[in-house]
Design a protein around this motif. Sequence first.
Motif, PDB file in Angstrom:
ATOM      1  N   GLU A 314      11.196 -13.380 -20.178  1.00 19.09           N
ATOM      2  CA  GLU A 314      10.393 -13.247 -18.957  1.00 19.09           C
ATOM      3  C   GLU A 314       9.526 -14.472 -18.700  1.00 19.09           C
ATOM      4  N   LEU A 315       9.537 -15.408 -19.602  1.00 21.03           N
ATOM      5  CA  LEU A 315       8.807 -16.670 -19.423  1.00 21.03           C
ATOM      6  C   LEU A 315       9.797 -17.817 -19.505  1.00 21.03           C
ATOM      7  N   SER A 316       9.716 -18.699 -18.529  1.00 22.54           N
ATOM      8  CA  SER A 316      10.542 -19.900 -18.599  1.00 22.54           C
ATOM      9  C   SER A 316       9.915 -20.874 -19.592  1.00 22.54           C
ATOM     10  N   PRO A 317      10.673 -21.841 -20.097  1.00 24.18           N
ATOM     11  CA  PRO A 317      10.091 -22.842 -21.002  1.00 24.18           C
ATOM     12  C   PRO A 317       8.882 -23.540 -20.391  1.00 24.18           C
ATOM     13  N   ARG A 318       8.943 -23.815 -19.068  1.00 26.97           N
ATOM     14  CA  ARG A 318       7.808 -24.491 -18.436  1.00 26.97           C
ATOM     15  C   ARG A 318       6.580 -23.588 -18.389  1.00 26.97           C
ATOM     16  N   GLN A 319       6.780 -22.306 -18.085  1.00 30.54           N
ATOM     17  CA  GLN A 319       5.660 -21.370 -18.058  1.00 30.54           C
ATOM     18  C   GLN A 319       5.057 -21.199 -19.454  1.00 30.54           C
ATOM     19  N   HIS A 320       5.911 -21.156 -20.455  1.00 28.03           N
ATOM     20  CA  HIS A 320       5.428 -21.071 -21.835  1.00 28.03           C
ATOM     21  C   HIS A 320       4.627 -22.310 -22.198  1.00 28.03           C
ATOM     22  N   GLN A 321       5.100 -23.484 -21.773  1.00 29.92           N
ATOM     23  CA  GLN A 321       4.375 -24.724 -22.063  1.00 29.92           C
ATOM     24  C   GLN A 321       3.038 -24.753 -21.338  1.00 29.92           C
ATOM     25  N   LEU A 322       2.992 -24.179 -20.115  1.00 29.25           N
ATOM     26  CA  LEU A 322       1.715 -24.103 -19.389  1.00 29.25           C
ATOM     27  C   LEU A 322       0.709 -23.250 -20.159  1.00 29.25           C
ATOM     28  N   VAL A 323       1.152 -22.129 -20.705  1.00 26.94           N
ATOM     29  CA  VAL A 323       0.252 -21.282 -21.495  1.00 26.94           C
ATOM     30  C   VAL A 323      -0.267 -22.046 -22.704  1.00 26.94           C
ATOM     31  N   GLU A 324       0.600 -22.787 -23.379  1.00 25.30           N
ATOM     32  CA  GLU A 324       0.169 -23.563 -24.543  1.00 25.30           C
ATOM     33  C   GLU A 324      -0.862 -24.615 -24.139  1.00 25.30           C
TER      34      GLU A 324
END
Length: 384
Positions: A314-324
Amino acid sequence: MPTTAREIHKVLTFKSGNFVFSRRFDQDNIATELKVFHACYDIIASLPTPPHLAAFLDADLIRKSIFSTAALEGNPLDEKAVGALLGREGPATAANDFEREILNLKATHDKFILAANKAKDAKPLLLSEDLIKAVHAAITIGVNDAAISPGLYRNTPVQVGNPEHGGTYVPPKILEDIKTLMAAFVDWINSDALLRTDPVIRAALAHYHLAKIHPFRDGNGRTARMIEAMILAAAGYRLIPSTLWNAYYRDMHAYYIAFSKSENNADDSVQPFLEFFFKSLNASLEEFRARIVEGVKPLLYRDYVAYLKNQARELSPRQHQLVELLLAAGDTAFDSHDLRQTNPFKLLYRQVSDKTIRRDIKNLERLGLICKTGNRYRLIDDAR
């Protein structure tokens, strides 16, 4: 409240009459308090605490505790100054007596309490006059005060307390009486009856009676609290022993009132001090629990974010990187403009359309990873 003669041990002194060592208290009430404490402690001890979080809690709670036990005795250094002093790199040096007291407390804590924490088998701590003198010497060594004799009993009368904190108390006045009482105290606290007593109760009784004898010119409170902590640590309790000092400091007035009420009890009951002790113990448990939960929440948040990316998809790699990036930035509020224009986010979004930015933000909000405050967004509380 049923009592027996064995609960009271009287020692006749030369100048101060009978001195009473007491383990008289409301047995039913304290038994209930003990059950609650042990149940709560077992739950808290079972909470997952990663090694790096445990190390942080150790350092943070010990810093707070050292500040608290010093402040109880009038040390004017605030918690920030204590933290800065204890956080210095290299050999610790003190610019004045107040800093020396703090460094002494840390060194004493490390020598006597951390050693007990590292012991593989919990067993009762047997007290001796030499041990108590060594603790006092470690706490007061190097302080530039002619009235302080590290590790030596006093030979002058003192007065403890004040009217604002429950009244004054005059401990035994002369060296001969103090020697008599300290010998009797060690025999009493190490007796079979006290060694069979729950170590939580034994620690509180040691604290109370050592402070009541008041064997040194200065540093009696710090020594009594350190001895209490050592007994608890030897019994296998971690962090709670010195965290108690925080509770004592936060409720300083009640702390001294509890001493005064027990000292003045007509039936020599120590119930008032034990009631306050358990109130403080519960406060310490809650502080410990809250700090563990506070430290674990960000770890659980990261695990959840990783699950959303790798398993739930449910999270794209870019969205995951934004959270990080948001986690690394701390408590940072942002909007779509910030993601495109400011570091470190613009490196991630400089070649992305405004529609994609809005979609990423909407998805993070849908998944409960961020929340909206006004016109801006920030990580939810559990992430921080």
